[in-house]
Write a protein that holds these residues in place. Sequence first.
Motif, PDB file in Angstrom:
ATOM      1  N   GLY A  26      25.025  50.810 -25.868  1.00 10.11           N
ATOM      2  CA  GLY A  26      24.891  51.611 -24.655  1.00 10.11           C
ATOM      3  C   GLY A  26      24.852  50.753 -23.404  1.00 10.11           C
ATOM      4  N   VAL A  27      24.145  49.634 -23.457  1.00 10.31           N
ATOM      5  CA  VAL A  27      24.094  48.711 -22.310  1.00 10.31           C
ATOM      6  C   VAL A  27      25.479  48.128 -22.063  1.00 10.31           C
ATOM      7  CG1 VAL A  27      23.166  46.500 -21.522  1.00 10.31           C
ATOM      8  CG2 VAL A  27      21.651  48.203 -22.532  1.00 10.31           C
ATOM      9  N   GLY A  28      26.179  47.798 -23.138  1.00  6.81           N
ATOM     10  CA  GLY A  28      27.544  47.278 -22.997  1.00  6.81           C
ATOM     11  C   GLY A  28      28.472  48.289 -22.336  1.00  6.81           C
ATOM     12  N   LEU A  29      28.347  49.550 -22.720  1.00  3.63           N
ATOM     13  CA  LEU A  29      29.157  50.600 -22.090  1.00  3.63           C
ATOM     14  C   LEU A  29      28.818  50.750 -20.612  1.00  3.63           C
ATOM     15  CD1 LEU A  29      29.192  53.371 -24.830  1.00  3.63           C
ATOM     16  CD2 LEU A  29      31.153  52.099 -23.986  1.00  3.63           C
ATOM     17  N   ALA A  30      27.544  50.672 -20.263  1.00  3.37           N
ATOM     18  CA  ALA A  30      27.132  50.785 -18.859  1.00  3.37           C
ATOM     19  C   ALA A  30      27.672  49.612 -18.043  1.00  3.37           C
ATOM     20  CB  ALA A  30      25.614  50.855 -18.761  1.00  3.37           C
ATOM     21  N   ILE A  31      27.629  48.415 -18.597  1.00  3.58           N
ATOM     22  CA  ILE A  31      28.169  47.242 -17.902  1.00  3.58           C
ATOM     23  C   ILE A  31      29.673  47.375 -17.725  1.00  3.58           C
ATOM     24  CG2 ILE A  31      28.583  44.752 -18.143  1.00  3.58           C
ATOM     25  CD1 ILE A  31      25.760  44.587 -19.409  1.00  3.58           C
ATOM     26  N   PHE A  32      30.367  47.822 -18.789  1.00  2.00           N
ATOM     27  CA  PHE A  32      31.807  48.052 -18.692  1.00  2.00           C
ATOM     28  C   PHE A  32      32.125  49.076 -17.609  1.00  2.00           C
ATOM     29  CE2 PHE A  32      35.535  50.595 -19.829  1.00  2.00           C
ATOM     30  CZ  PHE A  32      36.508  49.613 -19.797  1.00  2.00           C
ATOM     31  N   ASN A  33      31.348  50.161 -17.537  1.00  2.00           N
ATOM     32  CA  ASN A  33      31.550  51.194 -16.527  1.00  2.00           C
ATOM     33  C   ASN A  33      31.384  50.614 -15.126  1.00  2.00           C
ATOM     34  OD1 ASN A  33      31.961  53.787 -15.434  1.00  2.00           O
ATOM     35  ND2 ASN A  33      29.780  54.195 -15.428  1.00  2.00           N
ATOM     36  N   PHE A  34      30.353  49.813 -14.914  1.00  2.00           N
ATOM     37  CA  PHE A  34      30.130  49.226 -13.596  1.00  2.00           C
ATOM     38  C   PHE A  34      31.268  48.282 -13.213  1.00  2.00           C
ATOM     39  CE2 PHE A  34      28.542  45.898 -10.805  1.00  2.00           C
ATOM     40  CZ  PHE A  34      28.180  46.679  -9.715  1.00  2.00           C
ATOM     41  N   ILE A  35      31.708  47.443 -14.148  1.00  2.00           N
ATOM     42  CA  ILE A  35      32.801  46.509 -13.861  1.00  2.00           C
ATOM     43  C   ILE A  35      34.077  47.273 -13.530  1.00  2.00           C
ATOM     44  CG2 ILE A  35      34.304  44.752 -14.894  1.00  2.00           C
ATOM     45  CD1 ILE A  35      31.790  43.729 -16.384  1.00  2.00           C
ATOM     46  N   TRP A  36      34.380  48.313 -14.318  1.00  2.00           N
ATOM     47  CA  TRP A  36      35.553  49.147 -14.057  1.00  2.00           C
ATOM     48  C   TRP A  36      35.474  49.728 -12.651  1.00  2.00           C
ATOM     49  CZ3 TRP A  36      39.683  51.092 -17.200  1.00  2.00           C
ATOM     50  CH2 TRP A  36      40.386  52.151 -16.643  1.00  2.00           C
ATOM     51  N   TRP A  37      34.348  50.366 -12.334  1.00  2.00           N
ATOM     52  CA  TRP A  37      34.188  51.008 -11.029  1.00  2.00           C
ATOM     53  C   TRP A  37      34.287  49.985  -9.903  1.00  2.00           C
ATOM     54  CZ3 TRP A  37      30.637  50.213  -7.199  1.00  2.00           C
ATOM     55  CH2 TRP A  37      30.686  51.120  -6.144  1.00  2.00           C
ATOM     56  N   PHE A  38      33.565  48.896 -10.022  1.00  2.00           N
ATOM     57  CA  PHE A  38      33.535  47.878  -8.975  1.00  2.00           C
ATOM     58  C   PHE A  38      34.916  47.279  -8.752  1.00  2.00           C
ATOM     59  CE2 PHE A  38      32.676  43.767  -7.054  1.00  2.00           C
ATOM     60  CZ  PHE A  38      31.687  44.066  -6.141  1.00  2.00           C
ATOM     61  N   ALA A  39      35.637  46.953  -9.827  1.00  2.00           N
ATOM     62  CA  ALA A  39      36.953  46.327  -9.712  1.00  2.00           C
ATOM     63  C   ALA A  39      37.936  47.233  -8.983  1.00  2.00           C
ATOM     64  CB  ALA A  39      37.481  45.967 -11.104  1.00  2.00           C
ATOM     65  N   PHE A  40      37.982  48.506  -9.339  1.00  2.00           N
ATOM     66  CA  PHE A  40      38.922  49.402  -8.679  1.00  2.00           C
ATOM     67  C   PHE A  40      38.446  49.807  -7.286  1.00  2.00           C
ATOM     68  CE2 PHE A  40      40.661  50.147 -12.971  1.00  2.00           C
ATOM     69  CZ  PHE A  40      42.001  49.928 -12.678  1.00  2.00           C
ATOM     70  N   ALA A  41      37.161  50.081  -7.126  1.00  2.00           N
ATOM     71  CA  ALA A  41      36.670  50.536  -5.826  1.00  2.00           C
ATOM     72  C   ALA A  41      36.793  49.441  -4.765  1.00  2.00           C
ATOM     73  CB  ALA A  41      35.217  50.997  -5.938  1.00  2.00           C
ATOM     74  N   TYR A  42      36.411  48.224  -5.106  1.00  2.00           N
ATOM     75  CA  TYR A  42      36.469  47.153  -4.117  1.00  2.00           C
ATOM     76  C   TYR A  42      37.761  46.361  -4.200  1.00  2.00           C
ATOM     77  CZ  TYR A  42      31.776  48.216  -2.749  1.00  2.00           C
ATOM     78  OH  TYR A  42      30.667  48.864  -2.269  1.00  2.00           O
ATOM     79  N   GLY A  43      38.458  46.438  -5.315  1.00  2.00           N
ATOM     80  CA  GLY A  43      39.744  45.747  -5.430  1.00  2.00           C
ATOM     81  C   GLY A  43      40.838  46.460  -4.654  1.00  2.00           C
ATOM     82  N   LEU A  44      40.919  47.771  -4.828  1.00  2.00           N
ATOM     83  CA  LEU A  44      41.945  48.549  -4.126  1.00  2.00           C
ATOM     84  C   LEU A  44      41.440  49.118  -2.807  1.00  2.00           C
ATOM     85  CD1 LEU A  44      43.416  50.625  -7.103  1.00  2.00           C
ATOM     86  CD2 LEU A  44      44.405  48.607  -6.034  1.00  2.00           C
ATOM     87  N   GLY A  45      40.138  49.203  -2.638  1.00  2.00           N
ATOM     88  CA  GLY A  45      39.581  49.885  -1.482  1.00  2.00           C
ATOM     89  C   GLY A  45      39.209  49.004  -0.312  1.00  2.00           C
ATOM     90  N   ASP A  46      39.494  47.702  -0.394  1.00  2.00           N
ATOM     91  CA  ASP A  46      39.084  46.838   0.713  1.00  2.00           C
ATOM     92  C   ASP A  46      40.169  46.687   1.780  1.00  2.00           C
ATOM     93  OD1 ASP A  46      40.830  45.177  -0.611  1.00  2.00           O
ATOM     94  OD2 ASP A  46      39.508  43.432  -0.597  1.00  2.00           O
ATOM     95  N   ARG A  47      41.214  47.484   1.681  1.00  2.00           N
ATOM     96  CA  ARG A  47      42.265  47.462   2.697  1.00  2.00           C
ATOM     97  C   ARG A  47      41.962  48.469   3.794  1.00  2.00           C
ATOM     98  NH1 ARG A  47      47.121  48.794  -0.974  1.00  2.00           N
ATOM     99  NH2 ARG A  47      45.661  48.900  -2.676  1.00  2.00           N
ATOM    100  N   SER A  48      42.759  48.423   4.801  1.00  2.00           N
ATOM    101  CA  SER A  48      42.642  49.391   5.884  1.00  2.00           C
ATOM    102  C   SER A  48      43.089  50.765   5.378  1.00  2.00           C
ATOM    103  CB  SER A  48      43.537  48.952   7.044  1.00  2.00           C
ATOM    104  OG  SER A  48      43.572  49.955   8.038  1.00  2.00           O
TER     105      SER A  48
END
Length: 98
Positions: A26-48
């Motif tokens: 369960g902790v592994g799934l939560a960490i995976f979820n956070f990494i997924w969210w963070f990578a896409f949200a800040y990876g694609l979302g840091d543009r204008s």
Amino acid sequence: MGELEKPQKRKQDKRFKIANREALIGVGLAIFNFIWWFAFAYGLGDRSPENYTYVFGLPAWFFFSCVLGFVVMVLLVIFVVKVWFVEVPFDEEEGEQS
């Protein structure tokens, strides 16, 4: 001075081992979820915002991090529960009853 008593090695209930393994999953799934969210949200979302691409009318960073991420996590949790989680009885085992 008296001899120090060694603690008795008690047989650990197998349910604790199962619960610990499932908690780590369960902790592994939560960490995976956070990494997924963070990578896409800040990876694609840091543009204008003028440079965003859109998927189904939503900014791509939001679609991939929140919408697709939710669907992926639901499917992963269903898979993990059906494949790796086991049914554990809550009552005491027959040999342990007093």
